[in-house]
Scaffold this motif. Structure first.
Motif, PDB file in Angstrom:
ATOM      1  N   ARG A   1       0.864  -1.229  -0.003  1.00 25.66           N
ATOM      2  CA  ARG A   1       0.079   0.152  -0.103  1.00 25.66           C
ATOM      3  C   ARG A   1       0.746   1.209  -0.118  1.00 25.66           C
ATOM      4  NH1 ARG A   1      -2.786  -0.992   4.234  1.00 25.66           N
ATOM      5  NH2 ARG A   1      -4.345  -2.409   3.093  1.00 25.66           N
ATOM      6  N   SER A   2       0.543   2.200  -0.906  1.00 24.64           N
ATOM      7  CA  SER A   2       1.370   3.378  -1.041  1.00 24.64           C
ATOM      8  C   SER A   2       0.467   4.427  -0.519  1.00 24.64           C
ATOM      9  CB  SER A   2       1.715   3.585  -2.353  1.00 24.64           C
ATOM     10  OG  SER A   2       2.402   2.643  -2.948  1.00 24.64           O
TER      11      SER A   2
ATOM     12  N   ASP B   1       6.532   5.010  -2.070  1.00 24.19           N
ATOM     13  CA  ASP B   1       6.717   3.705  -2.420  1.00 24.19           C
ATOM     14  C   ASP B   1       5.804   3.208  -3.697  1.00 24.19           C
ATOM     15  OD1 ASP B   1       8.513   3.274  -0.700  1.00 24.19           O
ATOM     16  OD2 ASP B   1       7.651   2.014   0.683  1.00 24.19           O
TER      17      ASP B   1
ATOM     18  N   HIS C   1       9.126  -2.505  -2.342  1.00 24.12           N
ATOM     19  CA  HIS C   1       8.995  -1.044  -2.223  1.00 24.12           C
ATOM     20  C   HIS C   1       9.205  -0.324  -3.260  1.00 24.12           C
ATOM     21  CE1 HIS C   1       8.211  -1.556   2.407  1.00 24.12           C
ATOM     22  NE2 HIS C   1       8.953  -2.623   2.073  1.00 24.12           N
TER      23      HIS C   1
ATOM     24  N   PHE D   1       3.922   6.654   8.045  1.00 24.78           N
ATOM     25  CA  PHE D   1       3.917   5.779   7.132  1.00 24.78           C
ATOM     26  C   PHE D   1       4.952   4.732   7.563  1.00 24.78           C
ATOM     27  CE2 PHE D   1       5.201   3.573   3.232  1.00 24.78           C
ATOM     28  CZ  PHE D   1       4.005   3.399   2.484  1.00 24.78           C
TER      29      PHE D   1
ATOM     30  N   ALA E   1       5.910   1.692   7.163  1.00 22.60           N
ATOM     31  CA  ALA E   1       6.567   0.735   6.089  1.00 22.60           C
ATOM     32  C   ALA E   1       7.023  -0.610   6.994  1.00 22.60           C
ATOM     33  CB  ALA E   1       7.809   1.277   5.767  1.00 22.60           C
TER      34      ALA E   1
ATOM     35  N   GLU F   1       1.597  -0.017   5.266  1.00 24.29           N
ATOM     36  CA  GLU F   1       2.142  -0.361   4.119  1.00 24.29           C
ATOM     37  C   GLU F   1       1.703  -2.011   3.841  1.00 24.29           C
ATOM     38  OE1 GLU F   1       5.549   0.238   0.780  1.00 24.29           O
ATOM     39  OE2 GLU F   1       6.039   0.420   2.787  1.00 24.29           O
TER      40      GLU F   1
END
Length: 286
Positions: A44-45, A58, A107, A209, A211, A256
């Protein structure tokens, strides 16, 4: 400013690898595994529209790898980067900046695509600047044996060869309050050297975010560290600092890799920092 969650695709990873030393009897309560011990993973970005800047954080796995390669990751679902951008009225050519938390293939794989006749590679975002930092770029292009399979040269070298690669400074470690892209950055080293976690203020709320520092809701407890981390003891320290910060400052964690949960808050408990409330992006901001 307007923010859009961008679903670039879903895949699966081994649950044991994703939870390290934590027993399956515990982690499967939050991340149930299939018959092959695989758990659901998202790529998910976030897309940030801010004035004349359109920044993508990403890009997911992309689609240029072989069927054999993707066969290891059991792709599932209907999401992809192009259709997710189009759902919000955008095309890859509209992107002005691509910010990469780090350069593992899940990523940054979507940054580079085959050229028209499939004889070589080219940037998928022809009008964008690609942003990383010098330390992580060196780490990725001169990889250690443990991470070599995650840093793919076909994802990295075309960025440099195109002239679109740019480096963010490292003079405000471990937290840069405001970068050249307009948001803050947390720098963390446990998963890989100089991973960058964006911190964005949006509609009165603060989003980070997260990550690969905290891949899913199931990874919030401090010792739930993924087996892929190169420096797990450093991850423990970084998670402790970040989770306390998040609990004390009403930070919204944007996931993410959690295929079923987009955001959450955390809180202090007798057992340490734990999950507070799970949200969808639309619940919070629409």
């Amino acid at each position: 400013m307007t923010i859009y969650p961008i679903e670039t695709g879903n895949f699966k990873l081994d649950g044991g690898a994703m939870f390290g030393v934590v027993p399956k009897t515990i982690w499967q309560r939050t991340n149930p595994a299939d018959a092959n011990n695989l758990i659901d993973i998202a790529a998910r970005s976030i897309l940030i529209e801010d004035g004349d800047k359109l920044t993508l954080i990403d890009t997911g796995l992309g689609n240029k790898q072989s069927d054999k390669f993707f066969g290891y990751y059991n792709l599932w679902g209907e999401y992809n980067l192009d259709t997710s951008l189009a759902a919000h009225g955008f095309h890859k050519d509209d992107i002005t900046d691509v910010f990469m938390t780090h350069l593992h293939f899940d990523h940054c794989g979507g940054c580079i695509q085959w050229n028209k006749d499939r004889t070589g590679y080219e940037p998928a975002f022809k009008n964008a600047k690609f942003w990383t930092n010098r330390d992580h770029w060196k780490w990725a292009t001169e990889p250690n044996a443990r991470e070599k399979a995650s840093f793919l040269k076909e994802n990295l070298l075309p960025m440099q060869e195109s002239g679109q690669l740019h480096f963010l400074p490292l003079n405000q470690l471990p937290f840069c309050e405001k970068s050249a892209l307009g948001f803050g950055i947390h720098f963390v080293d446990g998963h890989t050297d100089k991973q960058m976690l964006p911190q964005i203020t949006y509609k009165g709320k603060t989003i980070v975010f997260v990550a690969d520092l905290i891949p899913t809701v199931g990874h919030i407890p401090l010792v739930y560290v993924i087996g892929y981390d190169t420096r797990p003891l450093i991850t423990l320290k970084e998670k402790e600092v970040f989770l306390n910060y998040a609990a004390e400052n009403e930070i919204y964690l944007f996931f993410e890799h959690d295929a079923h949960n987009q955001l959450c808050t955390v809180k202090h408990t007798e057992k340490g920092v734990r999950l507070d409330t799970i949200y969808t992006f639309n619940e919070l901001f629409n």
